[in-house]
Design a protein around this motif. Structure first.
Motif, PDB file in Angstrom:
ATOM      1  N   GLU A  39     -45.260   3.706 -29.381  1.00  0.00           N
ATOM      2  CA  GLU A  39     -46.489   3.230 -28.746  1.00  0.00           C
ATOM      3  C   GLU A  39     -46.255   2.752 -27.312  1.00  0.00           C
ATOM      4  O   GLU A  39     -47.199   2.407 -26.598  1.00  0.00           O
ATOM      5  CB  GLU A  39     -47.120   2.101 -29.565  1.00  0.00           C
ATOM      6  CG  GLU A  39     -46.237   0.880 -29.756  1.00  0.00           C
ATOM      7  CD  GLU A  39     -45.376   0.966 -31.002  1.00  0.00           C
ATOM      8  OE1 GLU A  39     -44.866  -0.076 -31.441  1.00  0.00           O
ATOM      9  OE2 GLU A  39     -45.237   2.092 -31.542  1.00  0.00           O
TER      10      GLU A  39
ATOM     11  N   ARG B  92     -48.948  13.379 -21.596  1.00  0.00           N
ATOM     12  CA  ARG B  92     -50.077  14.168 -21.118  1.00  0.00           C
ATOM     13  C   ARG B  92     -49.609  15.575 -20.771  1.00  0.00           C
ATOM     14  O   ARG B  92     -48.441  15.805 -20.456  1.00  0.00           O
ATOM     15  CB  ARG B  92     -50.754  13.504 -19.923  1.00  0.00           C
ATOM     16  CG  ARG B  92     -49.923  13.408 -18.655  1.00  0.00           C
ATOM     17  CD  ARG B  92     -50.683  12.632 -17.593  1.00  0.00           C
ATOM     18  NE  ARG B  92     -49.909  12.471 -16.371  1.00  0.00           N
ATOM     19  CZ  ARG B  92     -50.236  11.646 -15.388  1.00  0.00           C
ATOM     20  NH1 ARG B  92     -51.319  10.887 -15.499  1.00  0.00           N
ATOM     21  NH2 ARG B  92     -49.488  11.552 -14.289  1.00  0.00           N
TER      22      ARG B  92
ATOM     23  N   THR C  96     -46.895   7.293 -23.379  1.00  0.00           N
ATOM     24  CA  THR C  96     -47.948   8.278 -23.632  1.00  0.00           C
ATOM     25  C   THR C  96     -47.503   9.628 -23.093  1.00  0.00           C
ATOM     26  O   THR C  96     -46.612   9.710 -22.230  1.00  0.00           O
ATOM     27  CB  THR C  96     -49.270   7.869 -22.958  1.00  0.00           C
ATOM     28  OG1 THR C  96     -49.039   7.713 -21.540  1.00  0.00           O
ATOM     29  CG2 THR C  96     -49.812   6.576 -23.528  1.00  0.00           C
TER      30      THR C  96
END
Length: 238
Positions: A65, A70, A68
């Motif tokens: 967590e 992309r 991230t």
């Protein structure tokens, strides 16, 4: 009578659209294991001290967590592009069949039978995956990852027509799986493919010649009110 005031028949050359469809395409999932990841993230901070991608995160105390991922469309050099504007960076072309486009007999909802053609299209492009920390800083960036998909369409595509296709929507998602036993990067791509069959034709139309419109002049920049509004109720009335 002036040409601008009456209609006459004229012959014009234009591009005629014979058929036009759009399709959502889900590109087959691309999965990369440990060995693949080493080549996908070349000279990356992810590999400093000879650590693999997942080892890099665990060695720095990161939890899943904490970062991230992309994914976005790029050219072959890894430069980000807009799929709607920069369609030149994508390959979208017809796959030429040895015996030409095969005819297909189709029954329409009305019951009428028509003969259409089988057209195959190839779409190729590249994406880049970035891994970002909790502050939004790019920790790892992949090289340009190629993808491709072949699609078959049943279209009105008689001999002489040409395929014109472009991407109207593009979405790329990536996820990194880190366990005690393996590391894996999964990349999924969804796009909307618009396909048209076109040909240059000459058509006769009834038209009237245009003439220039009246010019709209820009408002002057010079102020017309030289003085600010007064308060006659207050001054000089009293």
């Amino acid at each position: 009578m002036s040409h601008s005031h009456h209609k006459e028949k004229v012959c014009i050359k234009t591009r005629k659209v014979y058929d036009w469809v759009t399709r959502q395409v889900d590109v087959p999932l691309k999965s990369f294991s440990d060995r693949d990841l080493e080549s996908i993230f070349p000279d990356s901070k992810c590999h400093r001290h000879d650590k693999k991608v997942c080892e890099f995160f665990t060695s720095h105390g990161f939890n899943p967590e904490d970062f991230t991922i992309r994914c976005f469309l790029t050219d072959e050099d890894g430069h980000r592009i807009d799929p709607v504007v920069d369609n030149d960076a994508l390959i979208c072309q017809e796959i030429i069949q040895p015996d030409g486009r095969q005819p297909v007999r189709i029954t329409l909802p009305s019951g009428e039978k028509v003969t259409l053609q089988k057209v195959k299209a190839l779409v190729k492009g590249h994406v880049v995956v970035q891994i970002l920390d909790a502050n939004g800083h790019v920790v790892c960036e992949s090289k340009a990852i190629p993808f491709a998909t072949a699609q078959t369409f049943i279209l009105c595509a008689p001999e002489g027509t040409m395929l014109d296709c472009h991407i109207s929507f593009f979405e790329c998602d990536a996820s990194l799986v880190c366990t005690d036993n393996f590391s894996q990067l999964d990349v999924s791509i969804t796009l909307c493919l618009e396909v048209q069959m076109e040909a240059d034709v000459k058509i006769e139309v009834e038209a009237r010649f245009c003439k220039p419109r009246e010019e709209i002049l820009e408002a002057t920049l010079c102020p017309t009110d030289k003085f600010p509004p007064q308060c006659p109720e207050v001054f000089p009335a009293h």
